[in-house]
Design a protein around this motif. Structure first.
Motif, short mmCIF file in Angstrom:
data_model
loop_
_atom_site.label_atom_id
_atom_site.label_comp_id
_atom_site.label_asym_id
_atom_site.label_seq_id
_atom_site.Cartn_x
_atom_site.Cartn_y
_atom_site.Cartn_z
N ALA A 143 26.15 0.01 -16.08
CA ALA A 143 25.63 0.59 -14.83
C ALA A 143 24.57 -0.28 -14.18
O ALA A 143 24.53 -0.40 -12.95
CB ALA A 143 25.08 1.99 -15.10
N TRP A 144 23.70 -0.89 -14.99
CA TRP A 144 22.60 -1.67 -14.40
C TRP A 144 23.11 -2.86 -13.59
O TRP A 144 22.40 -3.37 -12.72
CB TRP A 144 21.63 -2.12 -15.48
N ARG A 145 24.35 -3.28 -13.85
CA ARG A 145 24.93 -4.42 -13.13
C ARG A 145 25.60 -4.01 -11.82
O ARG A 145 25.99 -4.88 -11.02
CB ARG A 145 25.97 -5.12 -14.02
N GLU B 294 35.77 -0.82 -10.63
CA GLU B 294 34.64 -1.71 -10.35
C GLU B 294 33.63 -1.69 -11.50
O GLU B 294 33.11 -2.74 -11.91
CB GLU B 294 33.97 -1.28 -9.04
N LEU B 295 33.35 -0.52 -12.05
CA LEU B 295 32.44 -0.41 -13.18
C LEU B 295 33.03 -1.02 -14.44
O LEU B 295 32.36 -1.76 -15.18
CB LEU B 295 32.09 1.05 -13.43
N GLN B 296 34.30 -0.72 -14.71
CA GLN B 296 34.93 -1.22 -15.93
C GLN B 296 34.95 -2.75 -15.96
O GLN B 296 34.84 -3.37 -17.03
CB GLN B 296 36.36 -0.68 -16.05
N ALA B 297 35.10 -3.36 -14.79
CA ALA B 297 35.14 -4.82 -14.73
C ALA B 297 33.81 -5.46 -15.10
O ALA B 297 33.75 -6.66 -15.38
CB ALA B 297 35.56 -5.25 -13.32
N ALA C 198 18.15 -1.80 -10.89
CA ALA C 198 18.18 -2.47 -12.20
C ALA C 198 16.94 -2.20 -13.03
O ALA C 198 17.00 -2.17 -14.26
CB ALA C 198 18.37 -3.97 -12.00
N ASP C 199 15.78 -1.98 -12.40
CA ASP C 199 14.55 -1.72 -13.14
C ASP C 199 14.26 -0.23 -13.26
O ASP C 199 13.12 0.20 -13.50
CB ASP C 199 13.36 -2.42 -12.48
N THR D 206 19.70 3.85 -15.34
CA THR D 206 20.52 3.25 -14.29
C THR D 206 21.87 3.95 -14.15
O THR D 206 22.64 3.64 -13.25
CB THR D 206 20.77 1.76 -14.59
N GLY D 207 22.16 4.89 -15.03
CA GLY D 207 23.43 5.59 -15.05
C GLY D 207 24.05 5.51 -16.44
O GLY D 207 23.57 4.79 -17.32
N HIS D 208 25.13 6.25 -16.64
CA HIS D 208 25.70 6.38 -17.99
C HIS D 208 26.66 5.27 -18.38
O HIS D 208 26.85 5.02 -19.56
CB HIS D 208 26.38 7.74 -18.14
N HIS D 209 27.28 4.64 -17.42
CA HIS D 209 28.19 3.56 -17.79
C HIS D 209 27.41 2.44 -18.45
O HIS D 209 26.29 2.11 -18.05
CB HIS D 209 28.92 3.04 -16.55
N VAL D 210 28.00 1.85 -19.49
CA VAL D 210 27.28 0.83 -20.26
C VAL D 210 26.91 -0.38 -19.40
O VAL D 210 25.96 -1.10 -19.72
CB VAL D 210 28.13 0.42 -21.49
#
Length: 468
Positions: A23-25, A293-296, A31-32, A17-21
């Motif tokens: 990311a799936w959110r 937005e990702l960090q939040a 998400a899948d 889903t991407g590298h940010h922890v």
């Protein structure tokens, strides 16, 4: 900055889903994605249209040991990499296909056979990212209570490589004549039986796949510790590494390249590609807003578990989250990554919370948040100042984080003459500018074994068995 005659290499490092922890959110994330082939097909074809050298898959043969609370908030399921790359080979034509497979919990014959098959399926585009396992949970899935000691893992890895390359050299390139008229399928004197017996492995061979189209799949490594650098200098053709500063990256670049001569290798035949985590906006504010937005979306339990795992396995939940990172015992996992995180915390006076927020995206790799021009400036500086031969791009979330880089940064790199507009060849080796290795049984690097003999007595003819 001035243009360079050399051009940098780019890998697309694709976490599901991407590298940010978190990311799936992200609202635009799939998400899948970990088990969604259509998702992978679309993003890999986008990377190929952009002329990336390769796509790269990380892997671990276990779910990371974390608390049920943090685990339940983490994207944890995904395809087995070689299976996925085999499928992707049928829907791509040029991009390299690189998979991580550990030498700690695999056997050389299995690995040699799978990668040789992938090289044929893809027409010469496969690459093996050689790692020694860092996830302690893997040991529990392979009949062990704990990992092998760090130095022993690297000794095993070095022997593993020797066995695998010997298996890939089991046949000369022109061994298979397949002459229907004479009835000769292969020339007997073009078969080589490795018959390896060493400290860790006893493997007779030969491999039951012909020599791969590339000779060997491209050899990639990700370790940056002292044993990892030495193994890379001897065996690797691409290194994925994590560096935070220009000075550190230059020191690593020199350290590895300076080792090559004693192994009879040329510096241009090893490409060093640090990881970068790019968050790209058309303006600086847009980039900062995307990152914010990702960090939040980081759940504190997940951030703490990520840091605990990456810093050596110490449970950091017992310490004040807004206090300093404690002194940590030496890790038996990834030593170079543990040191990088400790140095990062000390250099920037980060609390535990500050450190997990810092690594939540890039996992210790270099984080670039800015405009296409500012990101291209930083990539160009590292490239021209001998800190990198290219970069492994780690999209924050998928597909958007990759398409942002493709649509905004790559045109800027091309404007500066830093990145290709067309592929140079058909194989991954051709596009990376790497030589095709000679068969070491032919070059005399290893003594040529004698005639193949059956390992066990052959079965009796059917008629004899029937009369017995």
């Amino acid at each position: 900055m001035s243009q360079s005659k050399r051009q940098l290499k780019l890998g697309a490092f694709l976490m599901a889903t991407g590298h940010h922890v978190a990311a799936w959110r992200h609202p635009a994330a799939q998400a899948d994605a970990g088990l969604n082939f259509k998702h992978y097909k679309q993003i890999v074809q986008a990377a190929e249209r952009a002329k990336f050298d390769m796509m790269f898959l990380a892997d671990s043969a276990a779910v990371w040991d974390r608390s049920p609370e943090s685990l339940s908030r983490t994207s944890v399921v995904h395809f087995e990499p070689i299976t996925l790359l085999s499928a992707l080979s049928a829907v791509t034509e040029h991009i390299g296909l690189v998979a991580t497979v550990s030498t700690t919990y695999n056997e050389p014959f299995h690995l040699a056979r799978k990668f040789a098959s992938l090289d044929y399926l893809s027409g010469g585009r496969s690459g093996w990212n050689l790692v020694t396992s860092a996830n302690p949970a893997e040991a529990l899935n392979f009949n062990r209570d704990h990992h092998l000691e760090h130095a022993l893992r690297y000794r095993r890895a070095r022997e593993f490589v020797d066995v695998v390359t010997s298996l890939w050299d089991s046949w000369d390139d022109d061994a298979f004549v397949r002459n229907k008229e004479s009835g000769l399928f292969f020339e007997p004197d073009r078969l080589h039986v490795p018959d390896h017996k060493g400290e860790h492995f006893s493997v007779r061979g030969p491999l039951n796949v012909a020599r791969p189209p590339q000779g060997y799949p491209v050899m990639v490594q990700a370790g940056s510790s002292e044993p990892g650098q030495e193994l890379a200098a001897e065996t690797a053709e691409v290194i994925f590494t994590a560096q935070q500063t220009l000075g550190d990256a230059q020191a690593f670049y020199r350290s590895v390249k300076d080792r090559l001569d004693r192994h009879g290798r040329s510096p241009e035949h090893l490409k060093i590609m640090p990881g970068i985590f790019p968050v790209v906006g058309r303006t600086e504010q847009e980039a900062q807003d995307k990152f914010g937005e990702l960090q939040a979306l980081i759940h504190p339990t997940v951030g703490l578990a990520l840091l605990s795992g990456m810093s050596g396995g110490t449970d950091l939940s017992q310490y004040p989250v807004d206090g300093p990172l404690p002194d940590l015992p030496e890790s038996n996992g990834g030593k170079s990554r543990q040191k990088l995180l400790i140095d990062l915390a000390r250099r920037n006076n980060l609390t535990i919370r500050g450190l997990y927020e810092w690594i939540a995206g890039a996992r210790g790799h270099r984080q670039l948040v800015g405009t296409p021009e500012s990101i291209a400036d930083q990539l160009e500086e590292w490239f021209l100042k001998d800190a990198a031969d290219g970069f492994n791009v780690m999209p924050p979330h998928l597909p958007g984080g990759l398409t942002d880089f493709i649509d905004l940064v790559i045109p800027e790199l091309r404007r500066r003459g830093l990145f290709r507009t067309e592929y140079e060849g058909r194989t991954l080796r051709e596009n990376l500018g790497l030589p095709r290795p000679a068969n070491k049984f032919r070059t005399g690097e290893r003594p040529r074994p004698g005639k193949i003999e059956p390992a066990v007595a052959p079965p009796a003819p059917a008629a004899a068995r029937a009369s017995a």
